[in-house]
Design a protein around this motif. Structure first.
Motif, mmCIF file in Angstrom:
data_model
loop_
_atom_site.group_PDB
_atom_site.id
_atom_site.type_symbol
_atom_site.label_atom_id
_atom_site.label_comp_id
_atom_site.label_asym_id
_atom_site.label_seq_id
_atom_site.Cartn_x
_atom_site.Cartn_y
_atom_site.Cartn_z
ATOM 1 N N LYS A 848 -3.422 -7.680 10.012
ATOM 2 C CA LYS A 848 -2.366 -7.513 10.394
ATOM 3 C C LYS A 848 -3.206 -8.345 12.035
ATOM 4 O O LYS A 848 -4.484 -8.276 11.677
ATOM 5 N N ASN A 849 -2.663 -8.258 12.924
ATOM 6 C CA ASN A 849 -2.958 -8.654 14.276
ATOM 7 C C ASN A 849 -3.662 -7.692 14.206
ATOM 8 O O ASN A 849 -5.388 -7.811 14.870
ATOM 9 N N ASN A 850 -4.129 -6.314 14.147
ATOM 10 C CA ASN A 850 -4.493 -5.387 14.568
ATOM 11 C C ASN A 850 -5.261 -4.387 13.391
ATOM 12 O O ASN A 850 -5.118 -3.838 12.922
ATOM 13 N N LYS A 851 -6.531 -4.417 13.128
ATOM 14 C CA LYS A 851 -7.533 -4.452 11.422
ATOM 15 C C LYS A 851 -7.735 -3.645 11.186
ATOM 16 O O LYS A 851 -7.616 -2.404 10.732
ATOM 17 N N ASP A 852 -7.822 -2.673 13.399
ATOM 18 C CA ASP A 852 -8.608 -1.147 13.236
ATOM 19 C C ASP A 852 -7.323 0.098 12.887
ATOM 20 O O ASP A 852 -8.656 0.909 12.894
ATOM 21 N N LYS A 853 -6.587 -0.348 13.062
ATOM 22 C CA LYS A 853 -5.374 0.420 13.315
ATOM 23 C C LYS A 853 -4.889 0.631 11.459
ATOM 24 O O LYS A 853 -3.885 1.307 11.621
ATOM 25 N N LEU A 854 -5.225 -0.365 10.577
ATOM 26 C CA LEU A 854 -4.687 -0.864 9.364
ATOM 27 C C LEU A 854 -4.835 0.406 8.269
ATOM 28 O O LEU A 854 -6.425 0.742 8.473
ATOM 29 N N PHE A 855 -4.623 0.663 7.415
ATOM 30 C CA PHE A 855 -5.104 2.534 6.689
ATOM 31 C C PHE A 855 -6.360 3.086 6.774
ATOM 32 O O PHE A 855 -6.768 3.272 6.869
ATOM 33 N N GLN A 856 -5.377 3.396 7.766
ATOM 34 C CA GLN A 856 -6.087 5.045 8.062
ATOM 35 C C GLN A 856 -5.601 6.088 7.517
ATOM 36 O O GLN A 856 -4.113 6.031 6.670
ATOM 37 N N ALA A 857 -6.602 7.312 6.680
ATOM 38 C CA ALA A 857 -5.973 8.662 6.822
ATOM 39 C C ALA A 857 -4.364 8.848 7.289
ATOM 40 O O ALA A 857 -3.889 8.961 8.520
ATOM 41 N N HIS A 858 -3.633 9.233 5.754
ATOM 42 C CA HIS A 858 -2.362 9.556 6.032
ATOM 43 C C HIS A 858 -1.143 8.945 6.540
ATOM 44 O O HIS A 858 -0.741 9.452 7.591
ATOM 45 N N GLN A 859 -1.287 7.416 6.146
ATOM 46 C CA GLN A 859 -0.515 6.494 7.549
ATOM 47 C C GLN A 859 0.184 5.509 6.684
ATOM 48 O O GLN A 859 -0.942 5.556 5.355
ATOM 49 N N GLU A 860 1.003 5.046 6.610
ATOM 50 C CA GLU A 860 1.975 4.320 5.928
ATOM 51 C C GLU A 860 1.555 2.731 6.893
ATOM 52 O O GLU A 860 2.176 3.256 7.602
ATOM 53 N N ASP A 861 1.693 1.385 6.096
ATOM 54 C CA ASP A 861 1.523 0.350 6.834
ATOM 55 C C ASP A 861 2.309 -0.399 5.637
ATOM 56 O O ASP A 861 2.381 -0.445 4.270
ATOM 57 N N GLU A 862 3.126 -1.482 6.497
ATOM 58 C CA GLU A 862 4.032 -1.958 6.224
ATOM 59 C C GLU A 862 3.441 -3.303 6.245
ATOM 60 O O GLU A 862 3.133 -4.339 7.202
ATOM 61 N N PHE A 863 3.846 -4.569 4.866
ATOM 62 C CA PHE A 863 3.303 -5.440 5.648
ATOM 63 C C PHE A 863 4.872 -7.137 5.424
ATOM 64 O O PHE A 863 5.195 -6.395 3.951
ATOM 65 N N LEU A 864 5.016 -8.052 5.158
ATOM 66 C CA LEU A 864 5.633 -8.660 4.940
ATOM 67 C C LEU A 864 5.208 -10.588 4.089
ATOM 68 O O LEU A 864 3.695 -10.596 5.000
ATOM 69 N N VAL A 865 5.017 -10.216 3.123
ATOM 70 C CA VAL A 865 4.387 -11.315 2.906
ATOM 71 C C VAL A 865 5.116 -12.058 1.483
ATOM 72 O O VAL A 865 5.735 -11.849 1.376
ATOM 73 N N LYS A 866 4.647 -13.528 1.574
ATOM 74 C CA LYS A 866 5.132 -14.501 0.911
ATOM 75 C C LYS A 866 4.432 -14.131 -0.935
ATOM 76 O O LYS A 866 3.200 -14.458 -0.916
ATOM 77 N N ILE A 867 4.987 -13.762 -1.490
ATOM 78 C CA ILE A 867 4.593 -13.839 -3.227
ATOM 79 C C ILE A 867 5.749 -15.186 -3.484
ATOM 80 O O ILE A 867 6.843 -14.758 -3.994
ATOM 81 N N LYS A 868 5.053 -15.796 -4.749
ATOM 82 C CA LYS A 868 5.005 -16.832 -5.526
ATOM 83 C C LYS A 868 6.229 -15.970 -6.787
ATOM 84 O O LYS A 868 5.843 -15.040 -6.921
ATOM 85 N N ASP A 869 7.992 -17.003 -7.131
ATOM 86 C CA ASP A 869 7.740 -16.270 -8.300
ATOM 87 C C ASP A 869 6.977 -16.450 -9.312
ATOM 88 O O ASP A 869 6.941 -17.437 -9.892
ATOM 89 N N VAL A 870 6.858 -15.039 -10.644
ATOM 90 C CA VAL A 870 5.412 -15.560 -11.416
ATOM 91 C C VAL A 870 6.486 -14.428 -12.658
ATOM 92 O O VAL A 870 6.096 -14.356 -13.375
ATOM 93 N N GLY A 871 7.832 -14.394 -11.849
ATOM 94 C CA GLY A 871 8.449 -14.565 -13.296
ATOM 95 C C GLY A 871 8.923 -12.689 -13.694
ATOM 96 O O GLY A 871 9.051 -11.690 -12.216
ATOM 97 N N ALA A 872 9.159 -11.996 -14.822
ATOM 98 C CA ALA A 872 9.175 -11.016 -14.581
ATOM 99 C C ALA A 872 7.888 -9.900 -14.456
ATOM 100 O O ALA A 872 6.770 -9.919 -15.116
ATOM 101 N N ILE A 873 8.045 -9.034 -13.747
ATOM 102 C CA ILE A 873 6.689 -8.535 -13.341
ATOM 103 C C ILE A 873 6.232 -7.278 -14.423
ATOM 104 O O ILE A 873 7.081 -6.335 -14.460
ATOM 105 N N TYR A 874 5.209 -7.452 -14.648
ATOM 106 C CA TYR A 874 4.688 -6.223 -15.252
ATOM 107 C C TYR A 874 3.529 -5.512 -14.523
ATOM 108 O O TYR A 874 2.687 -4.171 -15.404
#
Length: 1065
Positions: A848-874
């Motif tokens: 995200k734009n604010n890199k320093d505040k990502l993946f801190q202890a006891h924190q939940e981070d949500e991302f909206l990403v584009k993932i191409k169709d890879v079929g049945a995920i395993y």
């Protein structure tokens, strides 16, 4: 009807009978004992053998047999010695030859034995694109064809069948089908004139009329599909032979002739073959008319045979052609004279022949042309045409088939003639010109030739460059260009070509050079594509052209090169009108630089390398330059190694390496750079197959070991490459005339030279140290045209059904990815990969734009990403690059769901990703679990990786080493081999053991190693890699035995393939 008295001799048996009775000498009543013998060539197992019948009539003495064999067995000084197959016992008389045996012919006393079993097998041709010999019956009937079948000895019983694919799967299947139709057991097929048909190819080439024969010998008869009272006719010819009736009144109808044939009185002058005649008139010709008689004995020595024929309205007669089909047990014939009487005008014509029509006598011709004589002088002279047949300079261009030619002119044609007696010992070889003499009544100005072969014999395909016919009477040369294959497996599959004279009556040398230059341009034009960096190499100085200050100021020299092709404008310098040059490609692959403004002026250099104005002798300067493209052999490049202007070096699916491949995807090779100047070549069509040189052979069965390492020598004069084996110093990849690859010593010949053509350039610089496996894999194996990147192999349907299937309406879809961090956060870059049965998505940088505040202890981070169709995920893989000061990360949980809704994927992790603690890995793989029982679709496997460092001096390294495992279900990603069971990793002669956790990959296929060697002292020699899967009790061994060298920060990728696996049943 014959004018000779009737003979009381017995009807001769077929050649399949044990004894042969003469029907041509009534005084001989004792049977003649015949021996069927096969002769092979000394030291040549490829020679298919010459089979003949020997008795006291065919060969009187051993010298006569030797002379005859000299025409059949190609030896430099003729056949002078005959021995048993092992060369132990020599043959001194005909009586010593035994029936059914084989013997060796030689032109010297010393004989080179051969393997008769191998020689009699008639092996298939080495050019994989060539068709199999017709004797192997591998012929496909694409369109139905009608076949008229007669019963042997009974022309009243006939049936018509259609040759279709379902009835011609093999020649044996066809015989079974004919047996059902004829209601008799059919074991053999013969043509109407008694020639054995031994395969589907011969059946297709026959007239369409066959005789079904069982175990009995072939019986002569009048097998005609339209009338039982008429003799056999040639297909498509309406003229039939009418036997003369002695007591029938003579009729005066236009086109009817009486033919009298006089056979000379020489010994064995008669023939058992089928004789035909063709009458040529000013309007047309009669076509072949076969001369049959109700009597059995015709064309005997000293006899005159009389026939009545109908030739049609041919106009005024000016020549005849008399010949025979070369069939029967004694086909040779000495014809004395032909007399023709026009039954309409009673005019009689005399045609003196007095020549042998025999393959074993004189010039080997079995037909003769004789002109009409008026007042003792011929109406047209007899001319000897010199026929030059030029076989193309392509690999495997030669042929062993029988070649026939017909020459057409304004005054008729020569008829189909077999080209037999060349001035070369072996006819129709690669790049060879064969010269034949063809005698015929003068044809006037020539118009066309029809040339082809019978498609028989191994490697029968043929590339014909041109035919040149020289009229020795008028001293005129005619050129008939072809430049095409006569091959059922190439081009348009035709084996007969109709060629018309080029440019009126002659074809200039300038035109021929321009045609060759066009072929060269087609092969060289890729060098001038946009973006290529090219160099000009001067042939005279042996150095490259240097540009100074971005300006090329050359004096121009006016001359006329032998062949120009272009223009291709190229700018040198700043002023367009003065500095624009066009590149002209010449026939020897060199180029010239010609001024666009001043046509005919070229850039030239002297011996010192200075530009000249062409002052002085022409030998003192040169205008020819060679073109070289930079970066041809970059690591990962996909190239063609062209062996000729039309062919490329190719690895066939069965592991053969040949130089006859098409310049297409089947011949694409991937370049693997081992070290400076050392390369490996891998087939793109069939991965894991490398060109190798081992045990005196060159093939495509290599696995990437040292037998696949080649040192590349660049030929700057013509832009070609030579490949010298690292393991066998002094031996190069070379080509034999039939296109097979063979280790050869460098002699300066062009059979060691290959011309590179880049299809896709390799990477100029390697990817970064933190790059993932997917990134490296896509860089290492770039897609070619429609070839996709790596896709995991499909799994059984039962397993696929339990996967989480997420459909998509577009190539890229929005997903919500939630990352829950535990009690230890990180500032490193985090990447995500998603694996499905249709492909792989990743690496995806979670940021995200604010890199320093990502993946801190006891924190939940949500991302909206584009993932191409890879079929049945395993499975997914997630991790960080460890570049931050806070490189330890406690990952608690990962959840994923499509933004538009869908099933929620939950991955419980609870792992510390750290280089220092735990197992030392900064990545982990997580399987998808089934909803019904919460168990993973594929389990996480702990692979034991054993790395063996070699015992060579300085084999150890302290550099970081990465590994990636490839299996049926994708890859493990590149993992740093960090925690070994040894205190110091990768020491000389040491085995290091590592643990690698990954979702089960199925059966392992290959391994990728990467060593980040910053200096030469850190080069590492890996002996082998052994991977064990304890739960399955499986073991995979990958031999390496290679250095992983590299310059500073140049990463070398080594693919090693499985050679052994031990898996319990």
């Amino acid at each position: 009807m014959s004018s000779s008295p009737p003979s009381n001799s017995l009807q001769p048996h077929s050649s399949e009978s044990g004894l042969t009775m003469s029907s041509r000498h009534p005084q001989v009543t004792d049977p003649i004992t015949s021996k069927r013998v096969c002769f092979y060539k000394s030291g040549d197992p490829q020679f298919k053998g010459f089979r003949t019948v020997i008795n006291n009539r065919t060969y009187k003495t051993l010298d006569a047999l030797l002379d005859s064999l000299s025409k059949r067995v190609p030896l430099p000084f003729g056949v002078r010695n005959i021995t048993t197959p092992q060369g132990i016992h020599g043959i001194s008389s005909i009586e010593e030859l035994e029936d059914g045996k084989s013997y060796i012919c030689s032109d010297q006393k010393k004989v080179k034995p051969i393997n008769l079993e191998e020689a009699s097998r008639k092996p298939l041709p080495w050019h994989t694109t060539r068709p199999v010999s017709a004797r192997d019956n591998s012929v496909v009937i694409r369109t139905p064809r009608k076949l008229v079948v007669f019963k042997n000895g009974d022309a009243g019983i006939k049936h018509t069948i259609m040759l279709q694919r379902k009835t011609t799967q093999s020649f044996e299947a066809l015989l079974d089908h004919v047996s059902e139709v004829m209601q008799i057991p059919v074991l053999k097929l013969y043509s109407a004139d008694g020639r054995r048909i031994d395969g589907l190819q011969a059946l297709i080439l026959c007239s369409g009329i066959v005789v079904a024969v069982g175990r009995e010998p072939f019986k002569q008869g009048r097998y005609d599909p339209q009338s039982q009272s008429l003799p056999t006719r040639l297909p498509g010819i309406s003229n039939r032979v009418q036997p003369k009736q002695g007591n029938k009144p003579q009729q005066r109808n236009c086109g009817k002739w009486k033919v009298s044939v006089l056979t000379s009185q020489l010994p064995c002058a008669g023939t058992t073959s089928t004789v035909y005649i063709i009458l040529y008139g000013e309007r047309s010709n009669s076509g072949p008319i076969f001369l049959y008689s109700y009597e059995e004995n015709v064309f005997n020595s000293g006899h005159e045979d009389v026939f009545e024929i109908h030739a049609g309205d041919i106009g005024e007669l000016y020549k005849i052609r008399i010949g025979h089909s070369n069939s029967g047990e004694f086909p040779g014939w000495h014809c004395q004279e032909i007399r023709l009487q026009d039954l309409s005008t009673e005019e009689i014509f005399h045609f003196p022949v007095n020549r042998w029509l025999s393959r074993d006598e004189s010039d080997g011709e079995i037909c003769r042309e004789v002109p009409v004589f008026h007042k003792g002088f011929p109406a047209y002279p007899v001319s000897v045409y010199k026929v030059h047949v030029v076989t193309g300079d392509l690999w495997n261009a030669g042929t062993e088939a029988n070649v026939y030619v017909t020459v057409y002119g304004e005054k008729g044609d020569t008829g189909s003639r077999q080209l037999l007696n060349s001035q070369k010992p072996i006819k129709f070889r690669k790049g060879q010109t064969d010269i034949f003499s063809l005698e015929a009544v003068h044809l006037g100005y020539l118009e066309k030739v029809v040339i082809g072969h019978d498609g028989l014999g191994a490697g029968n395909g043929w590339f014909l460059e041109k035919v040149v016919v020289i009229d020795t009477l008028k001293d005129i040369e005619y050129t008939f260009s072809c430049n095409r294959w006569l091959d059922q497996g190439e081009d348009d599959s035709k084996i007969v070509r109709e060629l018309y004279v080029t440019d009126g009556f002659s074809f200039s040398e300038q035109q021929e050079m321009e045609m060759k230059a066009k072929e060269i341009w087609a092969a060289e034009r890729w060098k001038f594509q946009k973006g290529n960096v090219i160099q000009f190499h001067c042939r005279l100085t042996g150095r490259f052209v240097l540009l100074k200050d971005n300006v090329l100021a050359f004096p121009l020299h006016r001359s006329s090169p032998p062949s120009l092709l272009g223009p291709l404008p190229v700018l040198f310098g700043w002023v367009r009108t003065l500095c624009e040059l066009q590149i002209n490609v010449l026939s020897d692959r060199s180029v010239t630089l010609e001024s666009v403004r001043n046509s005919g002026c070229f850039v030239t250099f002297n011996k010192e390398g200075n530009p000249t104005a062409g002052v002085g002798e022409s030998s003192a300067h040169s205008e020819r330059l060679a073109i070289h493209v930079k970066g041809v052999l970059r690591d990962g490049a996909i190239i063609l190694l062209n062996s000729s202007v039309r062919q490329s070096l190719c690895i066939s699916p069965d592991g053969q390496c040949v130089g006859t491949g098409k310049q297409a995807e089947e011949s694409y090779l991937r370049v693997h750079k081992v070290s400076g100047g050392i390369y490996m070549l891998e087939s793109v069509r069939t991965p894991k197959m490398f060109i190798r040189m081992k045990d005196g052979q060159c093939d495509g069965m290599g696995t990437g070991d040292q037998y696949c390492h080649f040192k590349v020598d660049k030929n700057f004069l013509n832009g070609s490459l030579n490949f010298e084996s690292v393991k066998s110093t002094g031996m190069y990849i070379g080509l034999l005339t039939d296109g097979r690859a063979k280790p050869l010593v460098y002699t300066g010949e062009n059979n060691l030279s290959f011309y590179p053509q880049v299809i896709k350039f390799g990477r100029e610089k390697p990817t970064g140290t933190s790059a993932t496996m997917d990134k490296h894999f896509m860089a290492e194996e770039p897609p070619v045209r429609n070839q996709s990147i790596f896709r995991p192999s499909p799994v059984p349907a039962s397993k696929t059904q339990s996967k989480v299937r997420v459909s998509s309406d577009s190539a890229d879809d929005n997903w919500k990815v939630c990352i829950m961090t535990g009690n230890k956060g990180t500032k490193a870059l985090v990447f995500l990969w998603v694996y499905g049965d249709q492909g792989v998505a990743g690496p995806i940088n979670l940021k995200k734009n604010n890199k320093d505040k990502l993946f801190q202890a006891h924190q939940e981070d949500e991302f909206l990403v584009k993932i191409k169709d890879v079929g049945a995920i395993y499975k997914i893989r997630i991790g960080h690059d460890g570049t931050s000061s806070e490189a330890e990360w406690k990952l608690q949980k990962v959840t994923m769901r499509k933004d538009k809704g869908g099933p929620l994927l939950v991955f419980d992790v609870n792992r510390l990703l750290s280089k220092v603690h735990g197992n030392g890995e900064t990545e982990c793989e997580l399987p998808v679990t089934r909803k019904k029982d919460g168990k993973p679709i594929y389990p996480v496997v702990q692979y034991q990786v054993h790395i063996y460092t070699g015992h060579l001096n300085q084999a150890e390294t302290q550099s970081p080493v990465f590994i990636c495992l490839f299996g049926e279900r994708g890859d493990s990603g590149q993992r740093l081999l960090h925690k070994s069971d040894q205190p110091i990793r990768f020491q000389k002669g040491q085995m290091d053991t590592f643990q690698l956790d990954a979702v089960s990959l199925g059966k392992l296929q290959r391994v990728l190693l990467r060593c980040e060697a910053a200096t030469k002292s850190q080069y590492w020699y890996c002996e082998k890699v052994v991977i064990k899967e304890p739960e399955e009790d499986s073991e995979y061994i990958f031999n390496c035995e290679r250095w992983s060298p590299g310059t500073i920060y140049i990463y070398i990728y080594i693919y090693i393939y499985i050679i052994y696996s031990k898996t319990p049943k």
